[in-house]
Design a protein around this motif. Sequence first.
Motif, PDB file in Angstrom:
ATOM      1  N   GLY A   1      -9.533   3.654   1.948  1.00 41.38           N
ATOM      2  CA  GLY A   1      -9.581   4.277   0.731  1.00 41.38           C
ATOM      3  C   GLY A   1      -9.007   5.668   0.778  1.00 41.38           C
ATOM      4  O   GLY A   1      -9.082   6.580  -0.049  1.00 41.38           O
ATOM      5  N   LYS A   2      -8.383   6.039   1.849  1.00 38.11           N
ATOM      6  CA  LYS A   2      -7.961   7.421   2.334  1.00 38.11           C
ATOM      7  C   LYS A   2      -6.314   7.464   1.868  1.00 38.11           C
ATOM      8  O   LYS A   2      -5.604   6.412   1.995  1.00 38.11           O
ATOM      9  CB  LYS A   2      -7.994   7.705   3.809  1.00 38.11           C
ATOM     10  CG  LYS A   2      -9.587   8.056   4.172  1.00 38.11           C
ATOM     11  CD  LYS A   2      -9.452   8.405   5.517  1.00 38.11           C
ATOM     12  CE  LYS A   2     -10.714   8.491   6.246  1.00 38.11           C
ATOM     13  NZ  LYS A   2     -10.847   9.010   7.629  1.00 38.11           N
ATOM     14  N   ASP A   3      -5.990   8.490   1.117  1.00 38.93           N
ATOM     15  CA  ASP A   3      -4.439   8.655   0.701  1.00 38.93           C
ATOM     16  C   ASP A   3      -3.898   9.717   1.606  1.00 38.93           C
ATOM     17  O   ASP A   3      -4.348  10.713   2.045  1.00 38.93           O
ATOM     18  CB  ASP A   3      -4.808   9.246  -0.786  1.00 38.93           C
ATOM     19  CG  ASP A   3      -5.279   8.258  -1.612  1.00 38.93           C
ATOM     20  OD1 ASP A   3      -4.789   7.192  -1.754  1.00 38.93           O
ATOM     21  OD2 ASP A   3      -6.049   8.620  -2.507  1.00 38.93           O
TER      22      ASP A   3
ATOM     23  N   LYS B   1       4.378   8.566  -9.963  1.00 32.50           N
ATOM     24  CA  LYS B   1       5.059   7.224  -9.364  1.00 32.50           C
ATOM     25  C   LYS B   1       6.494   6.977  -9.826  1.00 32.50           C
ATOM     26  O   LYS B   1       6.538   7.121 -11.109  1.00 32.50           O
ATOM     27  CB  LYS B   1       4.185   6.238  -9.631  1.00 32.50           C
ATOM     28  CG  LYS B   1       2.682   6.483  -9.050  1.00 32.50           C
ATOM     29  CD  LYS B   1       1.939   5.238  -9.224  1.00 32.50           C
ATOM     30  CE  LYS B   1       0.570   5.359  -8.572  1.00 32.50           C
ATOM     31  NZ  LYS B   1      -0.313   4.331  -9.144  1.00 32.50           N
TER      32      LYS B   1
ATOM     33  N   LYS C   1       0.922  -1.350   0.106  1.00 32.51           N
ATOM     34  CA  LYS C   1      -0.071  -0.204  -0.259  1.00 32.51           C
ATOM     35  C   LYS C   1       0.874   1.164   0.133  1.00 32.51           C
ATOM     36  O   LYS C   1       0.438   2.397   0.058  1.00 32.51           O
ATOM     37  CB  LYS C   1      -0.749   0.050   1.183  1.00 32.51           C
ATOM     38  CG  LYS C   1      -2.018  -1.080   1.291  1.00 32.51           C
ATOM     39  CD  LYS C   1      -2.944  -1.160   0.242  1.00 32.51           C
ATOM     40  CE  LYS C   1      -4.000  -0.237   0.577  1.00 32.51           C
ATOM     41  NZ  LYS C   1      -5.185  -0.193  -0.289  1.00 32.51           N
ATOM     42  N   THR C   2       2.163   1.067  -0.108  1.00 27.77           N
ATOM     43  CA  THR C   2       3.103   2.378  -0.020  1.00 27.77           C
ATOM     44  C   THR C   2       3.982   2.516  -1.182  1.00 27.77           C
ATOM     45  O   THR C   2       4.370   1.380  -1.964  1.00 27.77           O
ATOM     46  CB  THR C   2       4.110   1.977   1.131  1.00 27.77           C
ATOM     47  OG1 THR C   2       3.158   1.806   2.317  1.00 27.77           O
ATOM     48  CG2 THR C   2       4.996   3.096   1.250  1.00 27.77           C
TER      49      THR C   2
ATOM     50  N   ALA D   1      -1.865   4.454   0.765  1.00 29.17           N
ATOM     51  CA  ALA D   1      -3.327   4.378   0.727  1.00 29.17           C
ATOM     52  C   ALA D   1      -3.765   3.306   1.771  1.00 29.17           C
ATOM     53  O   ALA D   1      -3.371   2.113   1.841  1.00 29.17           O
ATOM     54  CB  ALA D   1      -3.663   3.832  -0.708  1.00 29.17           C
ATOM     55  N   THR D   2      -4.791   3.864   2.780  1.00 27.66           N
ATOM     56  CA  THR D   2      -5.509   3.079   3.495  1.00 27.66           C
ATOM     57  C   THR D   2      -6.412   1.900   3.334  1.00 27.66           C
ATOM     58  O   THR D   2      -6.849   2.335   2.008  1.00 27.66           O
ATOM     59  CB  THR D   2      -5.734   3.749   4.939  1.00 27.66           C
ATOM     60  OG1 THR D   2      -6.792   4.501   4.586  1.00 27.66           O
ATOM     61  CG2 THR D   2      -4.874   4.761   5.371  1.00 27.66           C
ATOM     62  N   ASP D   3      -6.587   1.198   4.184  1.00 26.39           N
ATOM     63  CA  ASP D   3      -7.765   0.191   3.684  1.00 26.39           C
ATOM     64  C   ASP D   3      -8.989   0.852   3.627  1.00 26.39           C
ATOM     65  O   ASP D   3     -10.082   0.109   3.129  1.00 26.39           O
ATOM     66  CB  ASP D   3      -7.696  -1.083   4.850  1.00 26.39           C
ATOM     67  CG  ASP D   3      -6.449  -1.940   4.643  1.00 26.39           C
ATOM     68  OD1 ASP D   3      -5.765  -1.834   3.853  1.00 26.39           O
ATOM     69  OD2 ASP D   3      -6.239  -2.649   5.641  1.00 26.39           O
TER      70      ASP D   3
ATOM     71  N   TRP E   1       0.141  11.680   1.869  1.00 27.40           N
ATOM     72  CA  TRP E   1       1.391  11.895   1.081  1.00 27.40           C
ATOM     73  C   TRP E   1       2.449  12.463   1.789  1.00 27.40           C
ATOM     74  O   TRP E   1       2.164  13.214   2.712  1.00 27.40           O
ATOM     75  CB  TRP E   1       0.727  12.836   0.004  1.00 27.40           C
ATOM     76  CG  TRP E   1      -0.300  12.362  -0.753  1.00 27.40           C
ATOM     77  CD1 TRP E   1      -1.599  12.779  -0.628  1.00 27.40           C
ATOM     78  CD2 TRP E   1      -0.157  11.665  -1.975  1.00 27.40           C
ATOM     79  NE1 TRP E   1      -2.405  12.220  -1.481  1.00 27.40           N
ATOM     80  CE2 TRP E   1      -1.664  11.489  -2.482  1.00 27.40           C
ATOM     81  CE3 TRP E   1       0.754  11.271  -2.993  1.00 27.40           C
ATOM     82  CZ2 TRP E   1      -1.989  10.999  -3.797  1.00 27.40           C
ATOM     83  CZ3 TRP E   1       0.459  10.718  -4.289  1.00 27.40           C
ATOM     84  CH2 TRP E   1      -0.935  10.625  -4.482  1.00 27.40           C
TER      85      TRP E   1
ATOM     86  N   HIS F   1       3.665   7.856  -1.131  1.00 29.25           N
ATOM     87  CA  HIS F   1       2.040   7.673  -1.101  1.00 29.25           C
ATOM     88  C   HIS F   1       1.698   6.509  -0.451  1.00 29.25           C
ATOM     89  O   HIS F   1       2.301   5.240  -0.569  1.00 29.25           O
ATOM     90  CB  HIS F   1       1.558   7.844  -2.317  1.00 29.25           C
ATOM     91  CG  HIS F   1       0.498   7.635  -2.525  1.00 29.25           C
ATOM     92  ND1 HIS F   1      -0.197   6.592  -3.430  1.00 29.25           N
ATOM     93  CD2 HIS F   1      -0.741   8.145  -2.057  1.00 29.25           C
ATOM     94  CE1 HIS F   1      -1.694   6.417  -3.216  1.00 29.25           C
ATOM     95  NE2 HIS F   1      -1.937   7.405  -2.391  1.00 29.25           N
TER      96      HIS F   1
END
Length: 347
Positions: free
Chosen positions: A133-135, A71, A60-61, A129-131, A137, A127
């Motif tokens: 759905g939040k991002d 990216k 997720k990273t 992204a959590t489970d 940075w 970056h």
Amino acid sequence: MTESTWDRVTSLKAVITDSGQQDCQIYANGLNRISVTVFIECRDTDDKVMEVPLDHLADKTQFIQYTSKEKLTWNGSSGWCYTHQKNQFTAIPDLGSGKKPDGVGQQITFYVYCSSDTATSINIGVHVATDTGKDFWLSYDSESFHTPVNFQPKAPFAYGIDDVDWRHEKASYWLPDVYKENEWKFNPVNYYLSCKRPRFKFVTFDAHSYQSAAPRYNKMCVYQLTSQGPDYSHWYAWFHGAYVWDDEPHEKAQMIAGASNAFFNLGDSLVTVYDSGASDKNWSLCFTWVESGNSKEGSYCFDSVEEGFSGARLDWGTYVIVYDQYGNSGRFDLDTSDILNSLGIKA
């Protein structure tokens, strides 16, 4: 009881692992890798600190370009790239004293590298992204996390003949009794190829083109048989040859070398390789030059041929690619032009 769900990141930091700093040089050769540690504090939907499985956290990273959020290429071959695996060239150029990286939360590690066409430095952000759905940075426009790691590409170089040492020493050996009974002369010499650039060392030697099909003559690079008889079908009295001992680790050992059964119908002669050893302070590749023959003119015949051998002289054209601890390399060819007296190298 329901499992907690990863919802937020409340601390996010990236740092050069081996120095504890934010800035680093890297050789732009596609091989040199630098370890970057990312610290991530994760919280669940109840705002409690939680542990996320590290494999999942790494998935997720992502590394990004700090300003544009573009990216970086995962496992790429051009430009700035990163991966989850270190290699034998994972080292910081000209690293002085470092400190242990510190941060809050769980730790994951990635390895940054860049190709030879990379000319400009880069600020790397993160970056996550959590489970839910939040991002989150670590980027130029982030509300909370602002400190990137900066990499400056360093021009790679190729090793030449002036960058290496080529030293030699008499090698110890063991001979079967039949050699002694027939007044056999045996003269093995070990040659060592090593780096003489200050603060550099060779960590890998990639040898090419040598005998590998005949087990009793494994690692032979060249041989020359000198006839004392009427033609080149028999009565060979002298053998000169060379071997390369590239198997790792480079440790002191006794290896078959010299004129054995296929040439003179005698037992195996053993030469001690890496007599001087090979340590972190003096990484080297050992070659052995051997002169052997009988003082009784024309006493022994070349009366059998193994696969890969033919005639009075055969040179496999051996060469070696050397690599230092940062992945800089150079090619060196074995110089066998004076095989009757010595062994050389050329770039």
